[in-house]
Design a protein around this motif. Structure first.
Motif, short mmCIF file in Angstrom:
data_model
loop_
_atom_site.label_atom_id
_atom_site.label_comp_id
_atom_site.label_asym_id
_atom_site.label_seq_id
_atom_site.Cartn_x
_atom_site.Cartn_y
_atom_site.Cartn_z
N SER A 144 0.89 -1.16 -0.04
CA SER A 144 -0.05 0.04 0.01
C SER A 144 0.82 1.38 -0.03
O SER A 144 0.33 2.37 0.42
N ALA A 145 2.11 1.11 -0.41
CA ALA A 145 2.85 2.18 -0.36
C ALA A 145 2.19 3.68 -0.94
O ALA A 145 2.34 4.79 -0.56
N PHE A 146 1.94 3.29 -2.17
CA PHE A 146 1.02 4.40 -3.02
C PHE A 146 -0.34 4.41 -3.23
O PHE A 146 -0.82 4.98 -4.42
N GLN A 147 -0.97 3.69 -2.28
CA GLN A 147 -2.23 3.47 -2.36
C GLN A 147 -3.15 4.85 -2.38
O GLN A 147 -2.83 5.51 -1.38
N ASP A 148 -4.22 5.10 -3.19
CA ASP A 148 -5.05 5.94 -3.30
C ASP A 148 -4.31 7.40 -3.44
O ASP A 148 -4.38 8.49 -2.65
N SER A 149 -3.00 7.23 -4.03
CA SER A 149 -2.30 8.35 -4.22
C SER A 149 -2.58 9.11 -5.75
O SER A 149 -3.18 8.41 -6.39
N GLY A 150 -1.81 9.92 -5.97
CA GLY A 150 -2.17 10.56 -7.36
C GLY A 150 -1.06 10.16 -8.19
O GLY A 150 -1.06 10.46 -9.48
N LEU A 151 -0.37 9.14 -7.68
CA LEU A 151 0.99 8.55 -8.80
C LEU A 151 0.48 8.29 -10.11
O LEU A 151 -0.46 7.12 -10.09
N GLU A 152 1.15 8.72 -11.07
CA GLU A 152 0.91 8.55 -12.45
C GLU A 152 1.73 7.77 -13.04
O GLU A 152 1.75 6.82 -14.06
N ARG A 153 3.09 8.13 -12.66
CA ARG A 153 4.39 7.23 -13.18
C ARG A 153 5.29 6.95 -12.34
O ARG A 153 5.78 7.82 -11.58
N LEU A 154 5.91 5.74 -12.39
CA LEU A 154 7.08 5.49 -11.61
C LEU A 154 8.09 4.88 -12.57
O LEU A 154 7.83 3.87 -13.38
N ASP A 155 9.28 5.46 -12.69
CA ASP A 155 10.45 4.92 -13.19
C ASP A 155 11.46 4.28 -12.37
O ASP A 155 12.08 4.96 -11.20
N CYS A 156 11.70 3.14 -12.56
CA CYS A 156 12.49 2.40 -11.41
C CYS A 156 13.71 1.66 -11.99
O CYS A 156 13.70 0.80 -12.94
N LEU A 157 14.62 1.59 -11.28
CA LEU A 157 16.02 0.75 -11.50
C LEU A 157 16.18 -0.14 -10.23
O LEU A 157 15.81 0.26 -9.29
N PRO A 158 16.78 -1.32 -10.49
CA PRO A 158 17.06 -2.17 -9.18
C PRO A 158 18.17 -1.63 -8.43
O PRO A 158 19.22 -1.15 -9.07
N TYR A 159 18.14 -2.04 -7.04
CA TYR A 159 19.37 -1.66 -6.19
C TYR A 159 20.55 -2.65 -6.46
O TYR A 159 21.55 -2.25 -6.70
N ARG A 160 20.00 -4.00 -6.72
CA ARG A 160 21.03 -4.84 -7.10
C ARG A 160 20.71 -5.40 -8.40
O ARG A 160 19.82 -6.08 -8.54
N GLU A 161 21.94 -5.72 -9.08
CA GLU A 161 21.53 -6.15 -10.42
C GLU A 161 21.16 -7.65 -10.71
O GLU A 161 20.30 -8.14 -11.48
N ASN A 162 21.58 -8.64 -9.57
CA ASN A 162 21.16 -9.88 -9.51
C ASN A 162 19.93 -10.08 -8.92
O ASN A 162 19.68 -11.30 -8.63
N GLU A 163 19.30 -9.11 -8.16
CA GLU A 163 18.12 -9.35 -7.39
C GLU A 163 17.02 -8.57 -8.01
O GLU A 163 17.08 -7.38 -8.53
N PRO A 164 15.62 -9.15 -8.14
CA PRO A 164 14.58 -8.61 -8.86
C PRO A 164 13.89 -7.40 -7.91
O PRO A 164 13.90 -7.68 -6.74
N ILE A 165 13.33 -6.41 -8.37
CA ILE A 165 12.27 -5.29 -7.52
C ILE A 165 11.47 -6.24 -7.20
O ILE A 165 10.71 -7.01 -8.00
#
Length: 225
Positions: A123-144
């Motif tokens: 629920s981090a962004f639940q009921d928010s106005g968020l339209e766009r999330l652009d993300c990169l992983p913290y560790r290359e060998n582990e999934p977000i």
């Protein structure tokens, strides 16, 4: 309510704001109250809100822009910006996790870039106005990891996941509940090499028709070198 109970309640309220755990004496309370950071008005982009905890809309600071000032901070705490309805943007270059309900009811927040993200919690962004999330992983060998209901009832229409070697984990069928992505008008952009894997992955398969290759949409995702 007895006087001792009232003092206990006041002490609990102070600790919830300062993050302290020690019991407070009556003499210590005024000083602790003075140390609590208040929101004020207008643009709060220059303030240090690394330790902010807002518990409801009436108590949340009037912050419009949040810029991470502590390079060692890697976690937006649970309920960190809950109900901050004026919050429009955040700059979090070192944040690894968004805590539970951390941006719930942030109705003015539209775009988030998370270059080192590991987990978007429940629920981090639940009921928010968020339209766009652009993300990169913290560790290359582990999934977000996207946990349950993290975008539920938000306005999320563009999710860009730039991890080139791992399919991100979609924690449950509620991640995109009541969003444009669930409605079929929003899209998930992933590297071309992973797009077919996403279409059959657990909890992603539901949105198979909503996947697009990052490389095919430079006007949305930027040029890929």
């Amino acid at each position: 309510m007895a006087l001792t109970d009232k003092l206990t309640a006041i002490g609990d309220a102070i600790r919830s704001k300062t993050g302290g755990t020690d019991l407070l004496t009556l003499d210590e309370m005024p000083q602790e109250i003075q140390s609590i950071q208040t929101g004020g008005g207008g643009d709060a982009s220059t303030e240090d809100y690394d330790d902010i905890v807002a518990t409801d809309a009436d108590n949340s600071p009037a912050i419009t822009h949040y810029k991470q000032t502590n390079p060692n901070l890697n976690y937006i705490k649970n309920y960190g910006f809950y109900g901050c309805k004026r919050l429009e943007s955040i700059d979090v270059p070192n944040i690894i996790q968004f805590g539970t309900y951390s941006f719930t009811y942030c109705s003015a927040l539209k775009i988030v870039v998370a270059p080192k993200i590991e987990v978007v919690n429940t629920s981090a962004f639940q009921d928010s106005g968020l339209e766009r999330l652009d993300c990169l992983p913290y560790r290359e060998n582990e999934p977000i990891v996207f946990n349950s209901a993290c975008f539920r009832r938000s306005n999320l229409e563009t999710l860009i996941i730039r991890h080139a070697t791992q399919v991100a984990k979609c924690g449950s069928s509620t991640v995109f509940g009541s969003t444009p992505i669930e409605d079929g008008t929003g899209y998930i952009y992933v590297p071309q090499t992973l797009i077919e894997d996403y279409k059959v992955a657990t909890n992603w398969a539901t949105y198979a028709s909503q996947f697009r290759a990052i490389e095919d949409y430079p006007e949305i995702c930027g040029e890929v070198s």
